[in-house]
Design a protein around this motif. Structure first.
Motif, PDB file in Angstrom:
ATOM      1  N   ALA A  72      -7.372  -4.971  -3.962  1.00  0.00           N
ATOM      2  CA  ALA A  72      -6.326  -5.277  -3.437  1.00  0.00           C
ATOM      3  C   ALA A  72      -5.602  -3.532  -3.014  1.00  0.00           C
ATOM      4  O   ALA A  72      -6.462  -2.625  -4.005  1.00  0.00           O
ATOM      5  CB  ALA A  72      -5.313  -5.478  -4.341  1.00  0.00           C
ATOM      6  N   GLY A  73      -4.050  -2.922  -2.368  1.00  0.00           N
ATOM      7  CA  GLY A  73      -4.207  -1.735  -3.033  1.00  0.00           C
ATOM      8  C   GLY A  73      -3.866  -0.806  -1.754  1.00  0.00           C
ATOM      9  O   GLY A  73      -5.102  -1.480  -0.820  1.00  0.00           O
ATOM     10  N   VAL A  74      -3.474  -0.071  -1.421  1.00  0.00           N
ATOM     11  CA  VAL A  74      -3.640   0.800  -0.203  1.00  0.00           C
ATOM     12  C   VAL A  74      -4.249   2.375  -0.761  1.00  0.00           C
ATOM     13  O   VAL A  74      -3.528   2.633  -2.078  1.00  0.00           O
ATOM     14  CB  VAL A  74      -2.098   1.432   0.061  1.00  0.00           C
ATOM     15  CG1 VAL A  74      -2.996   1.841   1.540  1.00  0.00           C
ATOM     16  CG2 VAL A  74      -1.946  -0.102   0.999  1.00  0.00           C
ATOM     17  N   PRO A  75      -5.202   3.014  -0.326  1.00  0.00           N
ATOM     18  CA  PRO A  75      -6.189   3.989  -0.948  1.00  0.00           C
ATOM     19  C   PRO A  75      -4.746   5.691  -0.606  1.00  0.00           C
ATOM     20  O   PRO A  75      -4.357   5.687   0.342  1.00  0.00           O
ATOM     21  CB  PRO A  75      -7.361   4.323  -0.971  1.00  0.00           C
ATOM     22  CG  PRO A  75      -6.859   3.486   0.507  1.00  0.00           C
ATOM     23  CD  PRO A  75      -5.847   2.490   0.883  1.00  0.00           C
ATOM     24  N   ALA A  76      -4.941   5.974  -1.475  1.00  0.00           N
ATOM     25  CA  ALA A  76      -4.730   7.716  -1.373  1.00  0.00           C
ATOM     26  C   ALA A  76      -5.756   8.583  -1.662  1.00  0.00           C
ATOM     27  O   ALA A  76      -6.707   8.085  -1.558  1.00  0.00           O
ATOM     28  CB  ALA A  76      -3.677   7.977  -2.679  1.00  0.00           C
ATOM     29  N   ARG A  77      -5.389  10.044  -0.994  1.00  0.00           N
ATOM     30  CA  ARG A  77      -6.494  10.729  -0.875  1.00  0.00           C
ATOM     31  C   ARG A  77      -6.629  11.759  -1.788  1.00  0.00           C
ATOM     32  O   ARG A  77      -5.519  12.495  -2.199  1.00  0.00           O
ATOM     33  CB  ARG A  77      -6.550  11.411   0.434  1.00  0.00           C
ATOM     34  CG  ARG A  77      -7.570   9.974   1.879  1.00  0.00           C
ATOM     35  CD  ARG A  77      -7.906  10.335   3.307  1.00  0.00           C
ATOM     36  NE  ARG A  77      -8.284   9.830   3.645  1.00  0.00           N
ATOM     37  CZ  ARG A  77      -9.507  10.100   4.203  1.00  0.00           C
ATOM     38  NH1 ARG A  77      -9.890  11.174   4.573  1.00  0.00           N
ATOM     39  NH2 ARG A  77     -10.155   8.719   5.396  1.00  0.00           N
TER      40      ARG A  77
END
Ligand code: NOJ
Length: 723
Positions: free
Chosen positions: A709-714
């Motif tokens: 799940a989820g949307v990554p940050a960088r």
């Protein structure tokens, strides 16, 4: 472990070579354990009289899996009063998930994502076992495993390196405490070193065909965490690693364990694995097997008698130096000293142990391990006053509650599902029918189950694996449910009643059809002596499920091994799957339920993952945070998971790796910000030439409820010099 070197060396100075070899020779008890006769092959069980003679002659260092005050006192008396030097015996045992009080199996415990719970359980199990005269447990297992066909996943902490490491270390602390002289503690053994869980094709004892970097990055850290937590002993694995059986593997036992990790305790073979180097085809004789194992760094033989038969001859021939034997003996004597056995050989025997708090802890633990995978229309928790039909092969039986390794527990003292629900609901609201046996239909079973369901508001369907379908030497090629159980689930679906499936299992199962047939699906594993009470607590809403999957649940056994931390490929799976991508033409590539997944009675929305600062420079850290909001209007304990992915590196990296996790309580409707710190040292990996590297560059990072799940940050990792 504190030692008085002078005392030990002067004792060593008085020992004959035969007595020294005796300190390196461990044997199983002659008593048969009720229900435990299957835990090891019957190998050279000696008649009690000859065992007594061996102890009297100083040819035995200790005995394992024997129990009972009379038995232990009798043997110890011979050792300390009748043997020439009076060296006490050490008594070991497989206290894996409890002693008399059966606690959840390790895989279930991992699902709690609460290492501190495992520590408390280990402490209690140690106190209970020590009160019956035991000193030493063959736990924790720290075998990472990714293949659910392997039966011993039940004894593992699942597929993730961080989870397994945290639990292995916590259990060592729980068993051992700060001072092994405390007669309520047990010395721990980390096992099975190494890579036992990588058995090819999930077949127990099979070769571990594994790359060096995967070994270093994923399989070794849990053993190392247990060693660093102070485990007194290390048990070698049955398998070979890169062509060398673990019990004769110098690179592992000496190069890694002693020279790199600084392990000070002693190594012990798994049952006969030293002798089995002959069967592997490494050694061509018992003499050569003993020579190879001893020179590799194996201190003690379990059950084989290999050193007893061979070591003195090897010393006489000059193939093994007596000084090396002395070093091994000193390690064993130091462990006995650390346990306080020289001052008090009857340590712990007969000490009072109150089983009441242990039972309470067993119930608490059993509530915290189940994983809720599905809950359509909020069918769970059940509404007050619901009439319940408890159906299935596990509804009322007692033989499959405790799990594979509760060999000292009495089944009759464990609360089954029927008793747990009857105590909670009373007789009026509960009707119980097995419907089928574990693997076969019962005559008239489906009809009786349908009739029971007709008079109820909800069906609780108790399905799954029997206790002996997982565990040692219990690999399976089919990790689905037996056909009779699926037929029962289909029959229950036809009744039109809501179906809550309670899935008892020692491994991930491939159950797409069962999941579709169920309105709610609660994985209950093997929960030990409070099974029925704890499951009733959860189903009736007196407690809420807070477990998460420590292993991916596949759609089909053909996906095994399936695990989330797979290396990135050049043609990854696509959604929807397309040609020339990683796909199956007959099934979706991903798991049915991913690692880390699980529901509660509340529901959390995750805000975006934020990283601050955007660069990780020098020896600093970045803070990764996320806001959680509870949306269903119920309290929840959420297992918040932090994953990273190294975007470009000198070796292909996993698509995600868990770097931190925390169970967080969120009240109904509340918002909570969760923060983790990530440091440079969290981001390294094996460089393929025996070293370790941390490479500057971009990383993706997720705070997410599971591994998919989820949307990554960088963020960007700058070189250490800050360039
Ligand atoms: C064999 C098993 O592999 C090991 O885990 C266990 O501790 C020993 N038998 C002793 O029972």
């Amino acid at each position: 472990m504190g030692t008085d070197r002078h005392f030990l060396e002067s004792l060593l100075g008085r020992m004959t070579l035969e007595e020294k070899v005796g300190q390196l020779s461990l044997y199983s008890a002659d008593v048969k354990l009720a229900g435990a006769e299957t835990v090891n092959p019957a190998l050279t069980f000696k008649a009690p009289q000859s065992r007594f003679e061996d102890i009297r002659a100083g040819r035995v260092t200790g005995v394992f899996n024997g129990y009972g005050e009379a038995y232990i006192r009798a043997l110890q008396t011979i050792a300390v009063e009748d043997s020439r030097l009076g060296i006490p015996l050490i008594f070991g045992a497989d206290v894996i998930h409890g002693f008399r009080t059966a606690f959840p199996v390790p895989l279930a415990e991992a699902a709690s994502f609460e290492p501190e719970l495992a520590e408390r359980v280990a402490e209690t199990a140690a106190a209970e076992a020590a009160a019956e005269g035991l000193h030493w447990t063959f736990a924790p297992g720290a075998d990472l495993c990714r293949d659910a066909r392997w039966g011993r996943v039940v004894e593992s902490y699942g597929e993730d390196t961080l989870v397994a490491s945290r639990f292995a270390a916590a259990r060592v602390r729980g068993f051992q405490g700060d001072d092994l002289r405390d007669p309520r503690r047990l010395m721990a053994t980390v096992k099975h070193f190494a890579a036992y869980g990588a058995a090819e094709a999930g077949l127990d004892y099979n070769t571990a065909e594994i790359s060096r970097t995967t070994l270093v990055d994923h399989y070794l850290p849990p053993y190392r965490a247990a060693v660093e937590a102070g485990a007194g002993a290390v048990m070698t694995a049955f398998n070979d690693v890169d062509g060398v059986p673990a019990s004769a593997n110098r690179e592992l036992l000496t190069g890694l364990l002693r020279e790199q990790w600084g392990f000070k305790g002693f190594t012990v073979s798994d049952y006969n694995s030293d002798f089995e180097t002959i069967v592997h085809g490494l050694a061509d004789s018992p003499r050569e097997a003993a020579r190879l194992c001893f020179l590799a760094g194996l201190d003690m033989c379990m059950q084989s008698g290999l050193y007893a038969d061979q070591l003195a001859g090897l010393v006489a021939d000059g193939a093994v130096e007596e000084a090396a034997v002395d070093r091994s003996v000193l390690r064993v004597l130091a462990a006995k000293q650390a346990l306080g056995l020289f001052e008090n050989p009857y340590r712990g025997l007969g000490a009072a142990f109150d089983p009441g708090p242990a039972r309470a802890l067993a119930r608490e633990a059993a509530r915290r391990c189940p994983v809720l995978l599905k809950n359509r229309d909020g069918v769970l928790p059940l509404k007050a006053g619901a009439r319940v039909a408890l159906i299935g092969p596990f509804a009322r039986e007692h033989q499959n509650l405790n799990g594979a390794w509760a060999i000292f527990a009495a089944n009759g003292q464990s609360v089954n599902l029927e008793d747990g629900f009857r105590a909670a609901l009373g007789d009026q609201a509960l009707i119980v029918e097995p419907g089928c046996a574990i693997s076969e239909a019962l005559p008239g079973g489906l009809e009786a189950a349908a009739a029971a369901a007709a008079g109820a508001d909800v069906v609780l369907l108790a399905l799954g694996e029997g206790q002996h379908m997982s565990g040692e030497s219990r690999s399976r090629t089919d990790i689905g449910l037996p056909a009779a159980q699926i037929e029962l689930a289909q029959a229950m679906r036809r009744t039109g009643k809501p179906i809550v499936t309670l899935l008892r299992t020692g491994r991930p199962l491939a159950i797409p059809e069962l999941a579709a047939l169920s309105d709610a699906l609660l994985v209950t594993w093997f929960l030990g002596c409070e099974t029925g009470a704890a499951v009733a607590d959860l189903v009736l809403g007196r407690a809420a499920p807070s477990g998460r999957l420590p292993m991916s649940f596949p759609r089909h056994v053909g996906q095994a091994p399936i695990y989330y931390a797979r290396k990135a490929t050049g043609r990854p799976p696509r959604d929807p799957p397309g040609p020339f991508t990683a796909r199956y033409i007959d099934a979706e590539p991903g798991p049915l339920y991913p690692f880390g997944f699980g529901l509660g009675y509340g529901r959390i929305d995750y805000g975006p993952t934020r990283v601050s600062p955007a660069d990780l420079a020098g020896s600093g850290a970045v803070t990764v945070s996320c806001e959680l909001t509870e949306r269903a209007g119920a309290d929840i304990e959420e297992v918040v998971q932090l994953y990273v992915h190294d975007v470009a590196a000198s070796r292909v990296r996993p698509v995600r790796e868990l770097k931190a996790f925390r169970k967080v309580a969120v009240a109904a409707g509340a918002r909570v910000v969760v923060e983790f710190e990530l440091r440079r040292e969290d981001l390294g990996f094996a460089d393929g030439t025996g070293g370790w590297t941390v490479e500057p560059g971009a990383f993706e990072v997720w705070i997410a409820p599971n591994a998919e799940a989820g949307v990554p940050a960088r963020f960007v990792l700058r070189s250490e010099a800050g360039a």
